[in-house]
Design a protein around this motif. Structure first.
Motif, PDB file in Angstrom:
ATOM      1  N   VAL A 383     120.510 -82.735  44.058  1.00  0.00           N
ATOM      2  CA  VAL A 383     121.370 -83.883  43.728  1.00  0.00           C
ATOM      3  C   VAL A 383     120.631 -84.690  42.657  1.00  0.00           C
ATOM      4  CG1 VAL A 383     122.467 -85.980  44.604  1.00  0.00           C
ATOM      5  CG2 VAL A 383     122.242 -83.971  46.078  1.00  0.00           C
ATOM      6  N   GLU A 384     121.353 -85.074  41.617  1.00  0.00           N
ATOM      7  CA  GLU A 384     120.690 -85.829  40.550  1.00  0.00           C
ATOM      8  C   GLU A 384     121.561 -87.011  40.111  1.00  0.00           C
ATOM      9  OE1 GLU A 384     118.366 -84.953  36.381  1.00  0.00           O
ATOM     10  OE2 GLU A 384     119.638 -83.403  37.229  1.00  0.00           O
ATOM     11  N   VAL A 385     120.921 -88.162  39.938  1.00  0.00           N
ATOM     12  CA  VAL A 385     121.654 -89.335  39.434  1.00  0.00           C
ATOM     13  C   VAL A 385     120.976 -89.770  38.138  1.00  0.00           C
ATOM     14  CG1 VAL A 385     122.382 -91.708  39.905  1.00  0.00           C
ATOM     15  CG2 VAL A 385     122.195 -90.090  41.782  1.00  0.00           C
ATOM     16  N   ARG A 386     121.783 -89.887  37.092  1.00  0.00           N
ATOM     17  CA  ARG A 386     121.253 -90.354  35.800  1.00  0.00           C
ATOM     18  C   ARG A 386     122.164 -91.454  35.278  1.00  0.00           C
ATOM     19  NH1 ARG A 386     122.329 -86.104  32.496  1.00  0.00           N
ATOM     20  NH2 ARG A 386     122.990 -84.811  34.232  1.00  0.00           N
ATOM     21  N   HIS A 387     121.637 -92.228  34.368  1.00  0.00           N
ATOM     22  CA  HIS A 387     122.540 -93.194  33.733  1.00  0.00           C
ATOM     23  C   HIS A 387     122.035 -93.555  32.344  1.00  0.00           C
ATOM     24  CE1 HIS A 387     120.158 -96.954  34.170  1.00  0.00           C
ATOM     25  NE2 HIS A 387     119.661 -96.342  35.220  1.00  0.00           N
ATOM     26  N   ASP A 388     122.972 -93.850  31.464  1.00  0.00           N
ATOM     27  CA  ASP A 388     122.591 -94.410  30.165  1.00  0.00           C
ATOM     28  C   ASP A 388     123.286 -95.765  30.058  1.00  0.00           C
ATOM     29  OD1 ASP A 388     125.232 -93.940  29.539  1.00  0.00           O
ATOM     30  OD2 ASP A 388     124.855 -92.111  28.405  1.00  0.00           O
ATOM     31  N   LYS A 389     123.416 -96.261  28.820  1.00  0.00           N
ATOM     32  CA  LYS A 389     123.976 -97.617  28.683  1.00  0.00           C
ATOM     33  C   LYS A 389     125.419 -97.709  29.170  1.00  0.00           C
ATOM     34  CE  LYS A 389     121.348 -99.465  24.892  1.00  0.00           C
ATOM     35  NZ  LYS A 389     121.219 -99.032  23.531  1.00  0.00           N
ATOM     36  N   GLU A 390     126.158 -96.597  29.038  1.00  0.00           N
ATOM     37  CA  GLU A 390     127.595 -96.673  29.332  1.00  0.00           C
ATOM     38  C   GLU A 390     128.046 -95.970  30.598  1.00  0.00           C
ATOM     39  OE1 GLU A 390     129.389 -95.271  25.783  1.00  0.00           O
ATOM     40  OE2 GLU A 390     128.885 -97.108  24.707  1.00  0.00           O
ATOM     41  N   ARG A 391     127.329 -94.890  30.951  1.00  0.00           N
ATOM     42  CA  ARG A 391     127.855 -94.090  32.069  1.00  0.00           C
ATOM     43  C   ARG A 391     126.803 -93.751  33.105  1.00  0.00           C
ATOM     44  NH1 ARG A 391     132.832 -93.197  30.395  1.00  0.00           N
ATOM     45  NH2 ARG A 391     133.494 -91.952  32.166  1.00  0.00           N
ATOM     46  N   VAL A 392     127.293 -93.547  34.334  1.00  0.00           N
ATOM     47  CA  VAL A 392     126.441 -93.074  35.424  1.00  0.00           C
ATOM     48  C   VAL A 392     126.895 -91.660  35.734  1.00  0.00           C
ATOM     49  CG1 VAL A 392     125.902 -93.356  37.868  1.00  0.00           C
ATOM     50  CG2 VAL A 392     126.119 -95.367  36.410  1.00  0.00           C
ATOM     51  N   THR A 393     125.910 -90.734  35.816  1.00  0.00           N
ATOM     52  CA  THR A 393     126.280 -89.340  36.107  1.00  0.00           C
ATOM     53  C   THR A 393     125.651 -88.915  37.423  1.00  0.00           C
ATOM     54  OG1 THR A 393     126.113 -89.022  33.741  1.00  0.00           O
ATOM     55  CG2 THR A 393     126.429 -87.051  35.055  1.00  0.00           C
ATOM     56  N   PHE A 394     126.494 -88.340  38.263  1.00  0.00           N
ATOM     57  CA  PHE A 394     126.048 -87.819  39.546  1.00  0.00           C
ATOM     58  C   PHE A 394     126.331 -86.327  39.518  1.00  0.00           C
ATOM     59  CE2 PHE A 394     127.314 -86.292  43.720  1.00  0.00           C
ATOM     60  CZ  PHE A 394     126.338 -86.783  44.572  1.00  0.00           C
ATOM     61  N   SER A 395     125.287 -85.502  39.785  1.00  0.00           N
ATOM     62  CA  SER A 395     125.569 -84.059  39.766  1.00  0.00           C
ATOM     63  C   SER A 395     124.971 -83.366  40.984  1.00  0.00           C
ATOM     64  CB  SER A 395     125.069 -83.438  38.469  1.00  0.00           C
ATOM     65  OG  SER A 395     123.695 -83.573  38.392  1.00  0.00           O
ATOM     66  N   VAL A 396     125.673 -82.331  41.415  1.00  0.00           N
ATOM     67  CA  VAL A 396     125.193 -81.510  42.537  1.00  0.00           C
ATOM     68  C   VAL A 396     125.101 -80.075  42.033  1.00  0.00           C
ATOM     69  CG1 VAL A 396     125.617 -80.761  44.899  1.00  0.00           C
ATOM     70  CG2 VAL A 396     126.457 -82.966  44.159  1.00  0.00           C
ATOM     71  N   THR A 397     123.879 -79.524  42.094  1.00  0.00           N
ATOM     72  CA  THR A 397     123.683 -78.142  41.635  1.00  0.00           C
ATOM     73  C   THR A 397     123.337 -77.285  42.852  1.00  0.00           C
ATOM     74  OG1 THR A 397     122.741 -79.094  39.639  1.00  0.00           O
ATOM     75  CG2 THR A 397     122.340 -76.746  39.983  1.00  0.00           C
ATOM     76  N   ASP A 398     124.037 -76.163  42.965  1.00  0.00           N
ATOM     77  CA  ASP A 398     123.672 -75.285  44.090  1.00  0.00           C
ATOM     78  C   ASP A 398     123.426 -73.869  43.591  1.00  0.00           C
ATOM     79  OD1 ASP A 398     126.118 -73.576  44.259  1.00  0.00           O
ATOM     80  OD2 ASP A 398     127.122 -75.462  44.732  1.00  0.00           O
ATOM     81  N   SER A 399     122.731 -73.102  44.437  1.00  0.00           N
ATOM     82  CA  SER A 399     122.457 -71.706  44.078  1.00  0.00           C
ATOM     83  C   SER A 399     123.368 -70.805  44.896  1.00  0.00           C
ATOM     84  CB  SER A 399     120.983 -71.396  44.361  1.00  0.00           C
ATOM     85  OG  SER A 399     120.740 -71.582  45.751  1.00  0.00           O
ATOM     86  N   GLY A 400     124.620 -71.290  45.097  1.00  0.00           N
ATOM     87  CA  GLY A 400     125.546 -70.610  46.013  1.00  0.00           C
ATOM     88  C   GLY A 400     126.333 -69.473  45.399  1.00  0.00           C
ATOM     89  N   ILE A 401     127.500 -69.226  45.986  1.00  0.00           N
ATOM     90  CA  ILE A 401     128.285 -68.032  45.618  1.00  0.00           C
ATOM     91  C   ILE A 401     128.974 -68.167  44.262  1.00  0.00           C
ATOM     92  CG2 ILE A 401     128.699 -67.335  48.020  1.00  0.00           C
ATOM     93  CD1 ILE A 401     131.498 -68.613  47.758  1.00  0.00           C
ATOM     94  N   GLY A 402     129.074 -69.398  43.758  1.00  0.00           N
ATOM     95  CA  GLY A 402     129.732 -69.628  42.462  1.00  0.00           C
ATOM     96  C   GLY A 402     131.243 -69.481  42.548  1.00  0.00           C
ATOM     97  N   ILE A 403     131.910 -69.803  41.445  1.00  0.00           N
ATOM     98  CA  ILE A 403     133.380 -69.755  41.433  1.00  0.00           C
ATOM     99  C   ILE A 403     133.805 -68.814  40.307  1.00  0.00           C
ATOM    100  CG2 ILE A 403     135.492 -71.157  41.239  1.00  0.00           C
ATOM    101  CD1 ILE A 403     133.606 -73.597  41.882  1.00  0.00           C
TER     102      ILE A 403
END
Ligand code: ADP
Length: 469
Positions: A383-403
């Protein structure tokens, strides 16, 4: 047949240009009519004078012998001004016999068709450009005697001067008038189109979910007034229809919820009662689980339709996404541990957005839940949370089965499940709810995934500034 997509221009600009163009064309047409009439009037008067000059020479010619005609022509021209009048005596083949001072008349030729007409007894009037300053002149060819033709020319500069002034004035004021017509036309059209702007903003407000919005009647124009009334009438009907539908949905959902809750409670009580056979116990457990699942599904569908129709205006407050992520991370750690999935959190401080905390929690929790659900044992979820001056980004990366690539465009649709075998729990509602919640917050959700290698779900939300909070 495909229509080409032409670039859009403003209707107000197009109408005002058209208005100026029509005005310009009408003015030009009227001016041309007046101009032609005035020029023909001048020609008429000058031709009259040419005839007079001709008869004067003719009367003198009858008194003088041909030997004295050169002197007569020179004298006559001097009397009126050698730059104003010019006489030329020719024989029927066009050979020059005599002429007055030709200094100011350079460029004045003998035109053969005019000469032939004069020889045939038809006086011929012509226009010419003469002298170094290339001035306009009128020329008459007419027979003087059996074998002689007189060419008389008069400058028309003086007579044409008022017409030239008028032309000058027309073009100067015409250009100014067109600019004026364009500006005035622009304001008039803008004013006339104002009710349409009003209707557009009302339609946009309705699209935003404000079904109460109505168009102010345009009191000045009857046609637009009727349009506004029809528009409002249509909105009344739509609002009534939506309200009825909503009331029906609400009461249906309420009744369903009550029944399901009752089943759930009854099954729970049955489970607690003794004695109970093994078969009864397993059936009752299934009843408790199914009713709870149906209840959850019903709540999700209701929530989804409430968000999508924006019937209830959301109340937003500052929400720290880093803190929310840490809370969710802690919540899901236990489930991940059961599957021996390694979880990592890369957080950033003060990633604050304006939003509805419980809904945002639900959306982000769904991404984490899916990541763990679709990642086999021993995998990894970050799980990663980043932000710059305008936006907040939340991402979830998994090593799963994929789509699979072909399923990716549909995973945010209601009830869509990429896993056709339905081997895992779920109803295909989680991602559609998450996407609706993120859109409600003015954000966006994206997926990057490769079948067999894993997925990255990222959510980007507008950062809350002190002014916006
Ligand atoms: P569900 O309740 O089926 O999980 P969602 O709306 O949450 O419904 O997800 C829709 C579909 O997208 C899922 O059925 C699954 O096939 C796919 N999906 C969602 N997240 C992931 C993920 N992290 N990895 C693999 N597939 C996923």
């Amino acid at each position: 047949m495909k229509r080409k997509n032409s670039p859009k221009t403003s209707l107000a600009l197009r109408l005002s240009c058209l208005h100026a163009l029509v005005l310009g064309a009408c003015s030009l047409f009227s001016f041309l009519a007046v101009y032609t009439a005035m020029v023909s009037n001048v020609h008429h008067r000058v031709d009259e004078r040419l005839r007079h000059e001709h008869s004067e020479v003719a009367s003198l010619f009858s008194l003088n012998a041909i030997s004295g005609i050169q002197e007569t022509l020179t004298r006559l021209a001097h009397a009126e001004g050698t730059d104003q009048v010019f006489y030329r005596l020719l024989d029927e083949r066009g050979v020059l016999l005599a002429e007055s001072d030709a200094g100011a008349w350079t460029g004045l030729e003998v035109e053969q068709p005019a000469l032939s007409a004069a020889v045939a007894g038809q006086p011929f009037y012509d226009g010419a450009v003469v002298g170094n300053s290339r001035e306009q002149a009128r020329v008459l060819y007419a027979r003087l005697s059996e074998r002689m033709i007189l060419q008389v020319a008069l400058r028309t500069a003086r007579e044409m001067q008022p017409i030239r002034d008028l032309r000058q004035l027309f073009f100067t004021f015409g250009v100014l008038g067109l600019v004026f017509a364009l500006i005035v036309g622009w304001f008039i059209v803008k004013r006339a189109l104002f009710p349409l702007k009003n209707m557009t903003s009302t339609a946009l407000m309705i699209a935003e979910g404000n079904l109460e919005a109505r168009v102010e009647p345009a009191s000045r124009d009857r046609e637009l007034d009727h349009l506004a009334q029809a528009f409002n009438l249509m909105l009344d009907r739509i609002q009534l229809f939506v309200r009825e539908l909503r009331e029906m949905n609400d009461s249906l959902a309420h009744d369903l919820r009550t029944v399901l809750a009752r089943i759930n409670l009854g099954a729970g009580r049955l489970l607690a009662s003794r004695p109970i056979s093994e078969e009864q116990e397993s059936l009752t457990v299934a009843m408790v689980q199914d009713s709870a699942e149906l209840l959850g599904m019903l709540n999700t569908v209701m929530d989804l339709s409430e968000i999508n129709t924006r019937i209830v205006q959301p109340q937003f407050a500052p929400v720290d996404i880093s803190e929310l992520s840490a809370e969710l991370f802690e919540f899901f750690e236990a489930t991940a541990r059961e599957k021996q999935i390694t979880m990592q959190l890369h957080g950033a401080d003060q990633a604050v957005v304006l939003g509805d905390r419980s809904r945002l929690r639900r959306a982000l929790a769904n991404l984490l839940d899916n990541a763990i659900k679709y990642t086999p044992e021993g995998g990894r979820v970050t799980v990663e949370v980043r932000h710059d001056k305008e936006r907040v980004t939340f991402s979830v990366t998994d090593s799963g089965i994929g789509i699979p690539a072909e399923a990716q465009p549909f995973i945010f649709d209601r009830f869509y499940r990429a896993d056709k075998s339905r081997s895992s729990d779920g109803h295909g509602l989680g991602l559609s709810l998450a996407a609706a919640i993120i859109q409600l917050h003015g954000g966006a959700i994206h997926v990057q995934s490769k079948e067999g290698s894993g997925s990255v779900f990222s959510v980007s939300l507008p950062q809350s500034t002190p002014a916006s909070s």
